[in-house]
Design an enzyme around this catalytic site. Structure first.
Site, mmCIF file in Angstrom:
data_model
loop_
_atom_site.group_PDB
_atom_site.id
_atom_site.type_symbol
_atom_site.label_atom_id
_atom_site.label_comp_id
_atom_site.label_asym_id
_atom_site.label_seq_id
_atom_site.Cartn_x
_atom_site.Cartn_y
_atom_site.Cartn_z
ATOM 1 N N ASN A 1 52.070 56.576 36.744
ATOM 2 C CA ASN A 1 52.041 55.187 37.200
ATOM 3 C C ASN A 1 52.417 54.312 35.998
ATOM 4 O OD1 ASN A 1 50.252 52.521 37.656
ATOM 5 N ND2 ASN A 1 50.626 53.423 39.659
ATOM 6 N N GLY B 1 44.911 53.166 50.954
ATOM 7 C CA GLY B 1 44.022 52.033 51.204
ATOM 8 C C GLY B 1 42.916 52.435 52.158
ATOM 9 N N GLY C 1 41.854 46.169 34.678
ATOM 10 C CA GLY C 1 42.876 45.496 33.870
ATOM 11 C C GLY C 1 43.757 46.444 33.086
ATOM 12 N N LEU C 2 44.066 47.593 33.689
ATOM 13 C CA LEU C 2 45.040 48.537 33.117
ATOM 14 C C LEU C 2 44.674 49.066 31.728
ATOM 15 C CD1 LEU C 2 48.482 47.110 34.310
ATOM 16 C CD2 LEU C 2 47.263 49.114 35.170
ATOM 17 N N CYS D 1 49.466 45.299 40.309
ATOM 18 C CA CYS D 1 48.101 45.213 39.781
ATOM 19 C C CYS D 1 47.629 43.763 39.764
ATOM 20 C CB CYS D 1 48.022 45.793 38.370
ATOM 21 S SG CYS D 1 46.334 45.716 37.741
ATOM 22 N N THR E 1 45.377 47.050 45.533
ATOM 23 C CA THR E 1 44.168 46.340 45.971
ATOM 24 C C THR E 1 44.463 44.898 46.397
ATOM 25 O OG1 THR E 1 43.759 45.793 43.670
ATOM 26 C CG2 THR E 1 42.623 47.723 44.537
ATOM 27 N N SER F 1 46.430 56.371 41.757
ATOM 28 C CA SER F 1 46.334 55.962 40.357
ATOM 29 C C SER F 1 45.030 55.221 40.059
ATOM 30 C CB SER F 1 47.514 55.053 40.029
ATOM 31 O OG SER F 1 47.415 54.562 38.719
HETATM 32 C C1 LIG Z 1 38.979 51.527 39.530
HETATM 33 C C2 LIG Z 1 40.380 51.447 40.076
HETATM 34 C C3 LIG Z 1 41.460 51.498 39.177
HETATM 35 C C4 LIG Z 1 42.768 51.416 39.666
HETATM 36 N N1 LIG Z 1 43.829 51.509 38.792
HETATM 37 C C5 LIG Z 1 45.102 51.478 39.269
HETATM 38 C C6 LIG Z 1 46.215 51.628 38.376
HETATM 39 O O1 LIG Z 1 46.061 51.821 37.173
HETATM 40 N N2 LIG Z 1 47.473 51.567 38.911
HETATM 41 C C7 LIG Z 1 47.679 51.379 40.261
HETATM 42 O O2 LIG Z 1 48.836 51.322 40.703
HETATM 43 N N3 LIG Z 1 46.642 51.262 41.125
HETATM 44 C C8 LIG Z 1 45.369 51.304 40.656
HETATM 45 N N4 LIG Z 1 44.323 51.199 41.536
HETATM 46 C C9 LIG Z 1 44.586 51.027 42.974
HETATM 47 C C10 LIG Z 1 44.491 52.360 43.728
HETATM 48 O O3 LIG Z 1 45.418 53.295 43.240
HETATM 49 C C11 LIG Z 1 44.724 52.129 45.249
HETATM 50 O O4 LIG Z 1 46.016 51.597 45.446
HETATM 51 C C12 LIG Z 1 43.703 51.183 45.857
HETATM 52 O O5 LIG Z 1 42.423 51.376 45.287
HETATM 53 C C13 LIG Z 1 43.597 51.319 47.378
HETATM 54 O O6 LIG Z 1 43.238 52.619 47.758
HETATM 55 P P1 LIG Z 1 41.695 53.064 48.067
HETATM 56 O O7 LIG Z 1 41.151 52.083 49.046
HETATM 57 O O8 LIG Z 1 41.812 54.471 48.607
HETATM 58 O O9 LIG Z 1 40.989 53.016 46.752
HETATM 59 C C14 LIG Z 1 43.000 51.266 41.075
HETATM 60 C C15 LIG Z 1 41.903 51.226 41.956
HETATM 61 C C16 LIG Z 1 40.615 51.321 41.470
HETATM 62 C C17 LIG Z 1 39.462 51.285 42.446
#
Ligand SMILES: Cc1cc2nc3c(=O)[nH]c(=O)nc-3n(C[C@H](O)[C@H](O)[C@H](O)COP(=O)(O)O)c2cc1C
Length: 311
Positions: A107, A251, A80-81, A138, A201, A29
């Protein structure tokens, strides 16, 4: 090997309809919006699933700029969604998804339990939506979001409320910003989660020393990318050992080998986030790499690899 490797996975074995994916590679997401523009640059229909941007009852503008800053092997974001709201998603995005082969998971985010449940009710019966991922993790919003994901009682309450509001398979996405991830995982499993995804994150910040100010407009953000992979892998290992529902690992996954580590730690499927920003084709590369590994080791079904590192 008798035939082609079978990469199919079942994400909701306890759900009456199940949630079967043709392979375990999912776009996380927040990385590819609603998948529509992304679909113009990557062959998304071959992927296991796509998860759209966190969606709230009403549209949200998100946080002050700047919202992204690169760190050592990572990315801090404080988006921030920002999102179009559930009504526009249903009216404009779901009809497009309904024609896709790749399943789309929405999501869902909110500031109160009632808001989470209201978004889920609105998604009920909408064609083009295969499941819900509940974002209780979040770190970039002042109300809701992570506060539900760091308290086992609140995590269970929001999971039960959404479960009661939907017949779609329900994945609950956990925050790593806790001292005992197993406690939260067991709480949401007990409240009816069909699957658990992790991690969102990690809270973090960066400072611009010339400006003598935090780099992000929101001061604090969420860290993602390769830097967080060992933390995510450990948490997936722990949660997969403690629970009986499928776990989706996320992650820092940046190649097929990373994905295989998560699967061997106990993940039934994996999500790729930040690494897609530097290589939009990465989903398919990871899929091909998993397929090659299975052929090389004479593995017929991907399920044979899930959790093997736990033995
Ligand atoms: C720019 C950005 C926006 C994100 N927006 C969401 C979100 O709307 N909802 C959510 O559950 N996670 C969101 N995430 C988290 C990611 O889905 C993921 O859980 C997290 O980045 C860890 O995975 P990665 O290291 O492969 O990026 C966001 C991450 C990034 C970098």
């Amino acid at each position: 090997m008798k035939g082609l490797p079978n990469l199919c996975v079942q994400l909701a074995p306890q759900h009456p309809n199940g949630l079967t994916l043709s392979n375990p590679v999912i776009i996380a997401s927040g990385i590819a919006g609603y998948g529509i523009d992304y679909g113009k640059i990557a062959d998304i229909q071959k992927l296991g699933a796509i998860i759209c941007k966190g969606t709230t009852l009403v549209p949200k503008e998100g946080n002050a700029q700047p919202r992204l800053v690169e760190t050592a092997r990572g990315l801090l974001n404080s988006v921030g969604l920002e999102n179009i709201g559930v009504d526009t998603l249903i009216g404009e995005k779901a009809p497009i998804w309904a024609g896709w082969q790749v399943p789309v998971i929405v999501n869902v985010a909110g500031e109160t339990i009632d808001e989470y449940a209201a978004v889920a009710s609105k998604l009920e019966g909408v064609r083009g939506i295969s499941g819900i991922e509940l974002n209780i993790s979040c770190p970039n919003v002042s109300a809701g979001g992570m506060e539900f994901g760091v308290d086992p009682k609140l995590a269970a309450q929001v999971t039960s409320a959404v479960k009661a509001a939907t017949t779609l398979p329900l994945i609950v996405k956990l925050s790593p910003n806790v001292s005992d991830i197993k406690e939260i995982a067991l709480a949401v499993e007990g409240a009816g989660a069909d699957a658990i995804s992790l991690i969102n994150t990690l809270k973090g910040m960066a400072i611009d020393i010339e400006q003598r100010r935090p780099c992000l407009g929101n001061i604090v953000g969420g860290l993602s990318g390769s830097a967080i992979k060992p933390v995510a892998l450990y948490m997936v290992f722990e949660v997969a050992k403690a629970t009986h529902v499928p776990v989706i690992g996320c992650g820092g996954i940046a190649c097929a080998e990373d994905a295989l580590e998560f699967i061997m730690a106990g993940a039934t499927a994996i999500q790729i986030g930040t690494a897609i920003l530097t290589n939009p084709q990465l989903g398919l590369d990871v899929l091909e790499g998993i397929d090659r590994f299975m052929r090389r080791h004479d593995i017929q079904n991907l399920t044979e690899l899930i959790g093997v590192a736990r033995a």
